[in-house]
Design an enzyme around this catalytic site. Structure first.
Site, PDB file in Angstrom:
ATOM      1  N   SER A   1     -56.019  35.043  19.794  1.00 45.90           N
ATOM      2  CA  SER A   1     -57.412  34.826  19.635  1.00 45.90           C
ATOM      3  C   SER A   1     -57.808  33.696  18.320  1.00 45.90           C
ATOM      4  CB  SER A   1     -58.287  35.974  19.072  1.00 45.90           C
ATOM      5  OG  SER A   1     -58.121  37.036  20.406  1.00 45.90           O
TER       6      SER A   1
ATOM      7  N   SER B   1     -60.285  35.092  21.644  1.00 50.77           N
ATOM      8  CA  SER B   1     -61.711  35.589  21.409  1.00 50.77           C
ATOM      9  C   SER B   1     -62.189  34.758  20.438  1.00 50.77           C
ATOM     10  CB  SER B   1     -61.478  36.858  20.968  1.00 50.77           C
ATOM     11  OG  SER B   1     -61.420  37.124  19.770  1.00 50.77           O
TER      12      SER B   1
ATOM     13  N   LYS C   1     -66.794  34.026  12.996  1.00 46.82           N
ATOM     14  CA  LYS C   1     -66.588  34.556  14.173  1.00 46.82           C
ATOM     15  C   LYS C   1     -67.506  36.020  14.108  1.00 46.82           C
ATOM     16  CE  LYS C   1     -63.394  36.596  17.249  1.00 46.82           C
ATOM     17  NZ  LYS C   1     -61.631  36.830  17.301  1.00 46.82           N
TER      18      LYS C   1
END
Length: 475
Positions: free
Chosen positions: A179, A155, A80
């Protein structure tokens, strides 16, 4: 085999590499080719590591020379874009950080490399990791591989979409309210948010609010989650919240002694839940019961009384504003709407801030009481399957709720730091994955990994991978 490598799990790939049945170069190239083929339609990847093939060649040489290798030797992984990667772009989903290349790896990235993993690519996030969808001014919107009109969540939406589409077998994500678990559920993969502090956050931004941020793995199988967790967990001497050694685990399995006892819950306490999601949790409860686990309906009074998400937002907005204002000063024209919404949120008074902290302590006490009777909780991950892009509200059972309601089923376990696992166990009428969430007491990750493995074996899901043949991409 080479055409199927991108949907093998990490455990299989590591075994094939160790036994010289496949080369790390073949594995990395297969995933690079997969990214080239499908990512133009999904926009999950924001940077590709130009060192990946060289690392794969070095990994191949180590195997051929008979060297001792780590548990993830030669296996590619994605990261990420909120997590630092040395020598590889880490732009935090914002034009403010465009071109930023860290000098050092985050602890989690370093540990994956030490285990033999190969950094393949960085994946898309909302600006500063602060929204329930994955979209930003720097790299745009990520789409769900199951349905391009739906979100992969946020996210960690880029990470979940990449793993679901076969661009990587495993990846690193973060979670402050939803997330890891929400995006995993939206795209039909698996995600683990371990006990707060189990996995160091060193090299991850933002850190505020530190008490609630987690970092953890995503994968397509439970055994890959367990393997990656074993690589990531444990103190690093830099993160003051990461103090528990991996060997300290209070979890239980069904082997020996009494059977595990699991409570399952849909309502009340989480608010409105889509009927298909509710049915999936009940089906999972019955399936788990068939494996010898004691499973029964349960209630948790404290989450019926206190809304964890509201408390989290009161604290989060106040603690993130200073950090966000510092990095955005002079760049106000580059702020995306969701970070701007943080700035626009009224300040929380000191009295309300302290009251929110105390209410969170009450939630912790309530779960502590629950886990006196049960070894785990089975519940929804999200109240609805993957929703459309930019949705501002949902209608569930005739009730209109804010899109923020998507976090009401995950936030209680974020503010309390409880370990929680998301995995697919159903399919909606229109072909979207539906997940269930397993929660255990603090430091009992082995319990939910064990239960997840049991559910994986009895899962009714047959369409494990999205059909990407419909996309206008290269074969």
């Amino acid at each position: 085999m080479s055409t199927e490598l991108f949907y093998q799990d990490a455990t299989t790939l590591a075994q094939l590499i160790r036994t010289k049945e496949v080369s790390p170069v073949e594995v990395v190239q297969a995933h690079l080719d997969r990214i080239s083929a499908v990512d133009p339609a999904l926009n999950a990847v924001v940077a590709i590591a130009d060192t990946a093939l060289a690392a794969a060649k070095a990994a191949e040489a180590a195997v051929l020379n008979g060297e001792d290798v780590g548990p993830l030797h030669g296996v590619p992984f994605t990261v990420k874009d909120a997590i630092d990667t040395a020598g590889l772009l880490t732009q935090r989903g914002s034009p403010i950080f465009k071109g930023r290349v860290p000098d050092t790896d985050a602890t989690t990235v370093a540990r994956m490399k030490q285990a033999g993993g190969i950094v393949l690519a960085k994946t898309n996030i909302p600006e500063f990791s602060f929204w329930i969808e994955t979209d930003n001014l720097l790299s745009g919107r990520t789409l769900n591989p199951w349905n391009l009109d739906r979100t992969p969540g946020g996210s960690s939406g880029g990470e979940s979409a990449a793993i679901a589409a076969g661009m990587a077998p495993i990846g690193l994500s973060t979670d402050v309210a939803i997330s890891i678990r929400g995006p995993a559920a939206h795209t039909g993969v698996m995600g683990l948010k371990a006990t707060h502090g189990r996995i160091p956050m060193t090299g991850v931004w933002p850190r505020e609010p530190r008490r609630f941020w987690h970092v953890g793995p995503m994968a397509r199988t439970i055994r890959d989650l367990a393997l990656t967790y074993s690589v990531l967990a444990g103190p690093d001497g830099a993160d003051g919240y990461s103090t528990s050694p991996l060997g300290l685990d209070s979890g239980r399995t069904n082997t020996g002694g009494r059977a595990l006892r699991v409570g399952w819950l849909v309502e009340p306490g989480f608010g409105a839940i889509d009927p298909e999601v509710a049915e999936t949790v009940q089906v999972a409860a019955e399936a788990l019961k068939s494996t010898g686990v004691i499973v029964e309906p349960a209630r948790i009074p404290i989450i019926e009384e206190v809304n964890a998400l509201e408390l989290l937002w009161k604290i989060q907005a106040m603690e993130t504003k200073p950090a966000f204002r510092k990095v955005t000063a002079g760049h106000e024209d580059k702020i995306f709407k969701h970070v701007q919404a943080v700035f626009d949120t009224p300040d929380t008074s000191i009295e309300d801030f302290v009251a929110a902290e105390q209410q969170i302590e009450r939630i912790r006490d309530g779960f502590s009481q629950y886990f006196q009777r049960y070894d785990a909780l089975l519940c929804p991950v999200t109240p609805v399957p993957a929703h459309g892009h930019d949705a501002s509200e949902f209608v569930i059972g005739g009730e209109t709720v804010s899109s923020l309601h998507i976090m009401d089923t995950t936030a209680p376990f974020s503010v309390t730091g409880l370990p929680a696992l998301s995995m697919r166990f159903g399919t909606s009428y229109d072909g979207l994955p539906i997940g269930v969430q397993l929660v255990s007491p603090w430091l009992a990750e082995s319990t939910i990994l064990h239960l997840g493995s049991l559910l994986e074996q009895v899962s009714p899901v047959r369409d494990l991978h999205p059909d990407l043949s419909r996309l206008a991409v290269r074969a």
